[in-house]
Design a protein around this motif. Structure first.
Motif, PDB file in Angstrom:
ATOM      1  N   LEU A 130       0.876  -1.178   0.038  1.00 20.42           N
ATOM      2  CA  LEU A 130       0.072   0.028   0.070  1.00 20.42           C
ATOM      3  C   LEU A 130       0.939   1.356   0.042  1.00 20.42           C
ATOM      4  O   LEU A 130       0.397   2.337  -0.755  1.00 20.42           O
ATOM      5  N   VAL A 131       1.798   1.395   0.735  1.00 19.77           N
ATOM      6  CA  VAL A 131       2.644   2.496   0.902  1.00 19.77           C
ATOM      7  C   VAL A 131       3.825   2.940   0.110  1.00 19.77           C
ATOM      8  O   VAL A 131       4.675   3.828  -0.125  1.00 19.77           O
ATOM      9  N   ARG A 132       4.453   1.789  -0.651  1.00 22.27           N
ATOM     10  CA  ARG A 132       5.730   1.857  -1.312  1.00 22.27           C
ATOM     11  C   ARG A 132       5.655   2.757  -2.688  1.00 22.27           C
ATOM     12  O   ARG A 132       6.684   3.312  -2.845  1.00 22.27           O
ATOM     13  N   GLY A 133       4.087   2.960  -3.333  1.00 22.28           N
ATOM     14  CA  GLY A 133       4.067   3.916  -4.243  1.00 22.28           C
ATOM     15  C   GLY A 133       4.124   5.241  -3.938  1.00 22.28           C
ATOM     16  O   GLY A 133       4.577   5.939  -4.579  1.00 22.28           O
ATOM     17  N   ILE A 134       3.925   5.373  -2.579  1.00 19.82           N
ATOM     18  CA  ILE A 134       4.166   6.716  -1.891  1.00 19.82           C
ATOM     19  C   ILE A 134       5.679   7.292  -2.102  1.00 19.82           C
ATOM     20  O   ILE A 134       5.945   8.194  -2.524  1.00 19.82           O
ATOM     21  N   PHE A 135       6.647   6.220  -1.830  1.00 17.11           N
ATOM     22  CA  PHE A 135       7.866   6.354  -1.843  1.00 17.11           C
ATOM     23  C   PHE A 135       8.491   6.459  -3.434  1.00 17.11           C
ATOM     24  O   PHE A 135       9.484   7.413  -3.688  1.00 17.11           O
ATOM     25  N   THR A 136       7.863   5.518  -4.112  1.00 15.10           N
ATOM     26  CA  THR A 136       8.419   5.337  -5.556  1.00 15.10           C
ATOM     27  C   THR A 136       8.096   6.246  -6.611  1.00 15.10           C
ATOM     28  O   THR A 136       8.622   6.537  -7.617  1.00 15.10           O
ATOM     29  N   ARG A 137       6.690   6.891  -6.148  1.00 18.07           N
ATOM     30  CA  ARG A 137       5.746   7.522  -7.102  1.00 18.07           C
ATOM     31  C   ARG A 137       5.562   6.942  -8.513  1.00 18.07           C
ATOM     32  O   ARG A 137       5.597   7.765  -9.349  1.00 18.07           O
ATOM     33  N   ARG A 138       5.501   5.887  -8.546  1.00 18.49           N
ATOM     34  CA  ARG A 138       5.697   4.990  -9.722  1.00 18.49           C
ATOM     35  C   ARG A 138       3.886   4.640  -9.814  1.00 18.49           C
ATOM     36  O   ARG A 138       3.479   3.983  -8.894  1.00 18.49           O
ATOM     37  N   SER A 140       2.577   2.392 -11.508  1.00 23.06           N
ATOM     38  CA  SER A 140       2.125   1.035 -11.452  1.00 23.06           C
ATOM     39  C   SER A 140       2.038   0.483  -9.983  1.00 23.06           C
ATOM     40  O   SER A 140       1.040  -0.085  -9.922  1.00 23.06           O
ATOM     41  N   GLN A 141       2.878   1.068  -9.240  1.00 17.91           N
ATOM     42  CA  GLN A 141       2.918   0.513  -7.972  1.00 17.91           C
ATOM     43  C   GLN A 141       1.610   1.151  -6.998  1.00 17.91           C
ATOM     44  O   GLN A 141       0.987   0.334  -6.197  1.00 17.91           O
ATOM     45  N   ILE A 142       1.307   2.424  -7.483  1.00 13.91           N
ATOM     46  CA  ILE A 142       0.054   3.063  -6.963  1.00 13.91           C
ATOM     47  C   ILE A 142      -1.102   2.224  -7.308  1.00 13.91           C
ATOM     48  O   ILE A 142      -2.003   2.115  -6.527  1.00 13.91           O
ATOM     49  N   LEU A 143      -1.226   1.893  -8.723  1.00 19.74           N
ATOM     50  CA  LEU A 143      -2.410   1.042  -9.272  1.00 19.74           C
ATOM     51  C   LEU A 143      -2.494  -0.125  -8.370  1.00 19.74           C
ATOM     52  O   LEU A 143      -3.631  -0.608  -8.213  1.00 19.74           O
ATOM     53  N   ILE A 144      -1.314  -0.881  -8.239  1.00 21.38           N
ATOM     54  CA  ILE A 144      -1.290  -2.331  -7.288  1.00 21.38           C
ATOM     55  C   ILE A 144      -1.828  -2.005  -5.828  1.00 21.38           C
ATOM     56  O   ILE A 144      -2.622  -2.698  -5.472  1.00 21.38           O
ATOM     57  N   TYR A 183       9.738   1.887   3.719  1.00 19.55           N
ATOM     58  CA  TYR A 183      10.570   3.159   3.728  1.00 19.55           C
ATOM     59  C   TYR A 183      12.121   2.763   3.508  1.00 19.55           C
ATOM     60  O   TYR A 183      12.740   3.444   2.751  1.00 19.55           O
ATOM     61  N   LEU A 184      12.532   1.593   4.139  1.00 20.73           N
ATOM     62  CA  LEU A 184      14.049   1.241   4.075  1.00 20.73           C
ATOM     63  C   LEU A 184      14.329   0.945   2.663  1.00 20.73           C
ATOM     64  O   LEU A 184      15.404   1.227   2.009  1.00 20.73           O
ATOM     65  N   LEU A 185      13.283   0.397   1.936  1.00 23.82           N
ATOM     66  CA  LEU A 185      13.520  -0.266   0.574  1.00 23.82           C
ATOM     67  C   LEU A 185      13.484   0.780  -0.580  1.00 23.82           C
ATOM     68  O   LEU A 185      14.119   0.884  -1.714  1.00 23.82           O
ATOM     69  N   HIS A 186      12.492   1.821  -0.269  1.00 28.02           N
ATOM     70  CA  HIS A 186      12.163   2.571  -1.447  1.00 28.02           C
ATOM     71  C   HIS A 186      12.176   4.042  -1.151  1.00 28.02           C
ATOM     72  O   HIS A 186      12.143   5.048  -2.108  1.00 28.02           O
ATOM     73  N   SER A 187      12.550   4.662   0.280  1.00 27.26           N
ATOM     74  CA  SER A 187      12.479   6.034   0.304  1.00 27.26           C
ATOM     75  C   SER A 187      13.710   6.750  -0.504  1.00 27.26           C
ATOM     76  O   SER A 187      13.377   8.094  -0.659  1.00 27.26           O
TER      77      SER A 187
END
Length: 193
Positions: A130-138, A140-144, A183-187
């Motif tokens: 749910l939150v990785r798209g916030i960090f990556t701004r991708r 595709s990840q936001i749609l997932i 956060y650790l993986l995508h910030s």
């Protein structure tokens, strides 16, 4: 500036690894049934220093077949989706969610309870997705994240106290662990762009 991305993981590898871990859970529950629930004592007892190592394997154990069955599909679906972003990301998310979930249950659960089950890790996968798209701004990840929220969003209510016999503490810890893993993986990705 050049950008490197982790190699994409195949669906078959994701199913093999996550499905294999799920098969271990089923084998352990079979062993638990045969031994008249002898493995249940390896869950997490709150504030017992001797039970701290149990934080690592308590997600593999369940209190009966109904408990395991209810965790199996979300574990497989969310685990595979997490694994598809890369094996290392899956490992980090799994380990961080396991440890934060287990320590939260160890610190906050009621005396005389034992916590076990994969739901803390499931909550970790859920919040990671749910939150990785916030960090990556991708996109595709936001749609997932939108699809995952539509399918599993109401599960997030499990982080609140209320249902007897359900460890909201482990759920809450797992959810926090998933956010920490994202956060650790995508910030840094969002800072580089």
């Amino acid at each position: 500036m050049s950008e490197t991305r982790p190699a994409r993981t195949s669906m078959s590898a994701a199913l093999l690894v996550v499905g294999g871990l799920l098969a271990v859970m089923w084998a352990l529950e079979l062993l638990d049934s045969v031994t008249l629930n002898a493995l249940d004592s390896y869950g997490i007892e709150p504030r017992q220093a001797s039970d701290l190592p149990n934080v690592l394997w308590a997600p593999l154990l369940h209190f009966g077949w109904a408990h395991l069955i209810s965790n199996s599909v979300p574990f497989l679906v969310l685990g595979v989706l997490t694994y598809l972003s890369g094996a290392v990301r899956w490992v980090v998310t799994t380990v961080v969610s396991t440890v934060v979930s287990g320590l939260t249950a160890w610190l906050l659960s009621g005396v005389g309870t034992i916590t076990a089950g994969a739901s803390g890790v499931i909550f970790g996968y859920l919040t990671y997705l749910l939150v990785r798209g916030i960090f990556t701004r991708r996109i595709s990840q936001i749609l997932i994240a939108v699809v995952v929220f539509a399918l599993y969003g109401t599960v997030l209510l499990g982080v609140l106290p209320g249902v007897p016999g359900v460890s909201w503490q482990a759920h809450l810890g797992g959810a926090v662990g998933g956010v920490i893993a994202a956060y650790l993986l995508h910030s840094k990705e969002s800072r580089v762009r």
